[in-house]
Design a protein around this motif. Structure first.
Motif, PDB file in Angstrom:
ATOM      1  N   UNK A  36       3.452  17.370   4.181  1.00 39.94           N
ATOM      2  CA  UNK A  36       3.566  16.064   3.533  1.00 39.94           C
ATOM      3  C   UNK A  36       2.231  15.327   3.547  1.00 39.94           C
ATOM      4  N   UNK A  37       1.548  15.382   4.697  1.00 42.42           N
ATOM      5  CA  UNK A  37       0.261  14.700   4.826  1.00 42.42           C
ATOM      6  C   UNK A  37      -0.778  15.301   3.885  1.00 42.42           C
ATOM      7  N   UNK A  38      -0.837  16.625   3.813  1.00 39.94           N
ATOM      8  CA  UNK A  38      -1.827  17.289   2.963  1.00 39.94           C
ATOM      9  C   UNK A  38      -1.573  17.024   1.484  1.00 39.94           C
ATOM     10  N   UNK A  39      -0.297  17.053   1.085  1.00 38.34           N
ATOM     11  CA  UNK A  39       0.047  16.810  -0.313  1.00 38.34           C
ATOM     12  C   UNK A  39      -0.182  15.367  -0.732  1.00 38.34           C
ATOM     13  N   UNK A  40      -0.296  14.474   0.265  1.00 32.44           N
ATOM     14  CA  UNK A  40      -0.408  13.043  -0.035  1.00 32.44           C
ATOM     15  C   UNK A  40      -1.824  12.506   0.151  1.00 32.44           C
ATOM     16  N   UNK A  93      -4.278  12.646  -1.816  1.00 33.70           N
ATOM     17  CA  UNK A  93      -4.694  11.960  -3.036  1.00 33.70           C
ATOM     18  C   UNK A  93      -4.199  10.530  -3.098  1.00 33.70           C
ATOM     19  N   UNK A  94      -2.931  10.320  -2.689  1.00 30.12           N
ATOM     20  CA  UNK A  94      -2.373   8.960  -2.678  1.00 30.12           C
ATOM     21  C   UNK A  94      -3.129   8.066  -1.709  1.00 30.12           C
ATOM     22  N   UNK A  95      -3.502   8.635  -0.568  1.00 33.58           N
ATOM     23  CA  UNK A  95      -4.218   7.858   0.442  1.00 33.58           C
ATOM     24  C   UNK A  95      -5.605   7.472  -0.060  1.00 33.58           C
ATOM     25  N   UNK A 152       0.813  -1.214   0.000  1.00 31.44           N
ATOM     26  CA  UNK A 152       0.000   0.000   0.000  1.00 31.44           C
ATOM     27  C   UNK A 152       0.847   1.266   0.000  1.00 31.44           C
ATOM     28  N   UNK A 153       0.577   2.138  -0.951  1.00 32.52           N
ATOM     29  CA  UNK A 153       1.370   3.357  -1.095  1.00 32.52           C
ATOM     30  C   UNK A 153       1.175   4.327   0.057  1.00 32.52           C
ATOM     31  N   UNK A 154       0.041   4.240   0.728  1.00 26.87           N
ATOM     32  CA  UNK A 154      -0.303   5.243   1.724  1.00 26.87           C
ATOM     33  C   UNK A 154       0.160   4.889   3.131  1.00 26.87           C
TER      34      UNK A 154
END
Length: 274
Positions: free
Chosen positions: A204-208, A210-212, A43-45
């Motif tokens: 980092x969390x906000x930018x990610x 979408x990945x999650x 899992x990427x997230x």
């Protein structure tokens, strides 16, 4: 999903959580765990989730400092307060912003260059670098407090944080070296380091997000993700509390010895057992 796989995720959460705040490189430990134990999360997230869990623990520990800064910053901006506390916290916030800029810019520019395929040899070498850096500040007793900071100090600490973009270089270690290197006392240096961690981790969390959201495994891994998330919060809390105690007692050198030992082991393993 069997119980062994769930335990694997919990273990990674505990490992990431405990090593995130202390100056021994959490990313390096994850590389070593994957190599030695064959433990890797799907899992990427997952890494994003653990980073957010550590952020929650840091926010909780420094909640009083954060609240005081927000209150004084609001008084300065919206109410025109110009007392010593309001002015100092306004400047302190500016310095945190300045110190965040270098790693934010480099993180975006080097996103495609700095990947996860890092060898144990690289991690070992970087752990030795971390150990050497910590050795130089092991007995340093700065006198400068928050009100003594200036823009130059913020830039130096911000640049030192950029070094930790390389797996095996501890983020907290690098920024501690930078903060104590400009003469901050240990308590205030540690406070600045972890208040600086907040905008970086939050960004980092906000930018990610979408990945999650788009992670195809998110539903399948909901249970192990949740358990690892909780494990990371708990481990980060105790790891940071332990670090605070170590700093108060002036025993920072134990992390130097640990980085030397683990770094040497990683290099020898890469040379003779790969």
């Amino acid at each position: 999903m069997d119980i062994i796989e769930i335990i694997r995720y919990i273990f990674l959460g505990l490992l990431q959580g405990f090593t995130e705040p202390i100056p021994v490189s959490s990313s390096g430990h994850l590389v070593i765990a994957r190599e030695l134990l064959g433990i890797e999360a799907r899992g990427l997230s997952f890494e994003i989730l653990l980073n957010t869990a550590s952020l929650i623990a840091v926010l909780y520990i420094y909640r009083k400092d954060i609240t005081a800064i927000i209150v004084n910053l609001s008084r300065y901006i919206f109410k025109g307060a110009r007392d010593a506390e309001a002015i100092e916290d306004f400047r302190y916030t500016i310095y945190l912003v300045i110190a965040t800029i270098p790693v934010g810019v480099l993180g975006i520019l080097l996103e495609d260059i700095i990947g996860d395929n890092v060898s144990m040899m690289t991690v070992g070498l970087m752990l030795l670098v971390t150990g050497v850096a910590l050795w130089f500040i092991k007995n340093k007793r700065g006198e400068r407090r928050d009100g003594d900071l200036n823009i130059k100090d913020a830039i130096i600490v911000g640049l030192s944080q950029c070094v930790a973009l390389m797996p095996g270089i501890s983020r907290s270690g690098a920024t501690l070296v930078g903060a104590m290197g400009v003469g901050m006392n240990q308590k205030n240096a540690l406070r600045f380091v972890f208040l600086l961690y907040i905008p970086v981790s939050l960004g980092t969390a906000l930018l990610s997000i979408g990945d999650l959201v788009n992670d195809p495994e998110i539903m399948t891994l909901a249970l192990p993700y949740a358990l690892a998330f909780i494990a990371t919060i708990i481990a980060t809390y105790f790891g940071l509390k332990w670090l605070q105690g170590v700093m108060e007692r002036g025993n920072l050198i134990i992390f130097t010895y640990y980085c030397f030992a683990l770094g040497t082991f990683s290099i020898l393993y890469s040379l003779f057992f790969k």
